[in-house]
Design a protein around this motif. Structure first.
Motif, PDB file in Angstrom:
ATOM      1  N   GLN A 230      44.371  39.345  30.456  1.00 19.85           N
ATOM      2  CA  GLN A 230      44.979  39.416  31.675  1.00 19.85           C
ATOM      3  C   GLN A 230      44.064  39.952  32.814  1.00 19.85           C
ATOM      4  OE1 GLN A 230      48.139  38.304  32.471  1.00 19.85           O
ATOM      5  NE2 GLN A 230      47.068  38.248  34.427  1.00 19.85           N
ATOM      6  N   LYS A 231      43.403  41.259  32.434  1.00 21.78           N
ATOM      7  CA  LYS A 231      42.428  41.742  33.282  1.00 21.78           C
ATOM      8  C   LYS A 231      41.308  41.007  33.764  1.00 21.78           C
ATOM      9  CE  LYS A 231      39.816  46.064  33.589  1.00 21.78           C
ATOM     10  NZ  LYS A 231      39.161  47.345  32.892  1.00 21.78           N
ATOM     11  N   GLU A 234      42.526  38.062  36.139  1.00 21.56           N
ATOM     12  CA  GLU A 234      42.911  38.525  37.331  1.00 21.56           C
ATOM     13  C   GLU A 234      41.460  38.873  38.138  1.00 21.56           C
ATOM     14  OE1 GLU A 234      45.308  41.975  36.926  1.00 21.56           O
ATOM     15  OE2 GLU A 234      46.958  40.889  36.411  1.00 21.56           O
ATOM     16  N   ASN A 237      40.337  35.289  39.095  1.00 18.62           N
ATOM     17  CA  ASN A 237      41.269  34.603  39.682  1.00 18.62           C
ATOM     18  C   ASN A 237      41.621  33.469  39.184  1.00 18.62           C
ATOM     19  OD1 ASN A 237      43.111  34.096  41.767  1.00 18.62           O
ATOM     20  ND2 ASN A 237      41.726  32.864  43.254  1.00 18.62           N
ATOM     21  N   LYS A 239      44.177  31.514  36.114  1.00 21.41           N
ATOM     22  CA  LYS A 239      45.568  31.376  35.618  1.00 21.41           C
ATOM     23  C   LYS A 239      45.509  31.642  34.080  1.00 21.41           C
ATOM     24  CE  LYS A 239      49.997  30.741  35.226  1.00 21.41           C
ATOM     25  NZ  LYS A 239      51.042  31.764  35.840  1.00 21.41           N
TER      26      LYS A 239
END
Length: 378
Positions: A230-231, A234, A237, A239
């Motif tokens: 997830q890091k 993000e 950018n 999904k």
């Protein structure tokens, strides 16, 4: 990078240089002998020329006085002398050249085998290198002062022949998504191999080339694995599709593919739980992910520094789920290079990237020529 193996190879070739120096000294000594022999030959030639002149005069007189013109013994001898002789290489030239014998090449290969073993090169790859070198050099006639270069070139070619031809991942994807989207890639390997970071690097590479992607957090087993991916998502950018820990990894992959289809994304990158090739249950789970996701590409991620261990891992994964390509991480700290030399030959699959650090840009496209040049650079 490759420091240990480079140093060992330098020592190996230094021995060959010392052999060449000794040969050059022998050539100098033989050259002096050759010059003395030539002086004697010139003296004898002058004497023979004078004798031949006398012999010719006698023969001419005898021929004019003989009715049947029978050839005399002197004439026959003279004719034999005047016949063109088969040209031989000058003695000095013969001293400069040598044929590489089986005894000599076996001695070199025994030394080389020890070096490769110390560098964690797999036995199968070593045997192939020795076979290739022998085919190229055995019985070959070379200048003695170029023996070192001949061995080096022979070894370079022998190592080059171990590698399956790599492909350009970006170009492959661009071509495939013209006809079908999304292009699905599944990544697998053991815990700690740098798999998740490698997926993020690939995602950044695709972004830089105008290719959109979705991440699938199919590692629902390892603690903090979802948060780690997830890091990266993000930061880039991108999904990411995720479920809870303990969820079915194949279901996560399926949902990620459906999301990509709905949103028109080009590629799905599937992260999976690190597993040992000996863990039957986890390997069955890996097979299920592949059955559900039907990936276009299976990429094995392994640590270059683990040598023979990573070769065995790749071999087993290839047998269980199939490998299409290999990425070796931590290549920047790999002093021995045994995994890189062996893994492609043993699995029959290409290395496409080396991981060379923790940044997203630290992904080196594999090139056989560049790798070999690094290995033999001074």
């Amino acid at each position: 990078m490759l420091g240990f193996l480079k140093q060992k190879l330098k020592s190996f070739f230094q021995k060959r240089k010392e052999e060449v120096k000794q040969i050059e000294e022998e050539i100098k000594e033989e050259k002096t002998k050759e010059e003395k022999i030539e002086e004697k030959k010139q003296e004898e030639k002058t004497k023979k020329t004078e004798k031949e002149k006398d012999t010719k005069e006698i023969i001419e007189k005898k021929k004019s006085g003989e009715k049947e013109k029978e050839k005399t013994i002197a004439e026959i001898k003279l004719e034999e002398k005047e016949k063109p002789k088969e040209k031989k290489r000058p003695l000095l030239a013969r001293l400069k050249y040598t044929k590489i014998s089986e005894e000599v090449i076996d001695k070199w290969l025994n030394e080389l085998e020890l070096i490769l073993l110390q560098s964690n090169v797999g036995i199968e790859a070593i045997d192939k290198i020795k076979e290739n070198v022998k085919q190229q050099l055995l019985g070959k006639e070379v200048e003695k002062n170029k023996i070192e270069e001949e061995i080096k070139q022979g070894l370079k070619q022998a190592i080059k022949e171990l590698f399956a031809e790599p492909f350009d991942l970006v170009e492959l994807i661009k071509e495939k998504i013209k006809h079908k989207k999304p292009f699905v890639i599944v990544f697998f390997g053991i815990n700690g191999s740098g798999k998740t970071t490698t997926i993020a690097k690939i995602a950044k590479l695709l972004q830089d080339n105008g290719i959109t992607c979705v991440l699938a957090a199919s590692d629902t087993f390892r603690a903090a694995s979802i948060e780690q991916l997830q890091k990266h998502a993000e930061a880039l950018n991108i999904k990411m599709i995720k479920h809870n820990y303990g969820a079915d990894p194949a279901a996560v992959a399926f949902d990620a593919i459906k999301h990509a289809e709905t949103k028109g994304k080009d590629v799905v990158l599937i992260d999976t739980a690190g597993r040992m090739h000996t863990q039957a249950n986890l390997m069955e789970e890996m097979k299920k992910i592949c059955r559900v996701a039907k990936p276009d590409l299976h990429i094995f991620v392994g640590e270059a520094i683990t040598g023979n261990d990573v070769i065995e891992q790749a071999k087993r994964f290839n047998e269980q789920v199939g490998i299409d390509a290999i990425i070796l991480t931590k290549f920047d700290v790999d002093e021995k290079g045994g995994a890189a030399i062996s893994i492609s030959y043993i699995t029959g699959k290409p290395i496409i990237f080396f991981g060379t650090g923790q940044k997203y840009e630290d992904l080196e496209k594999f090139n056989v020529e560049n790798f070999i040049n690094k290995l033999f650079e001074e």
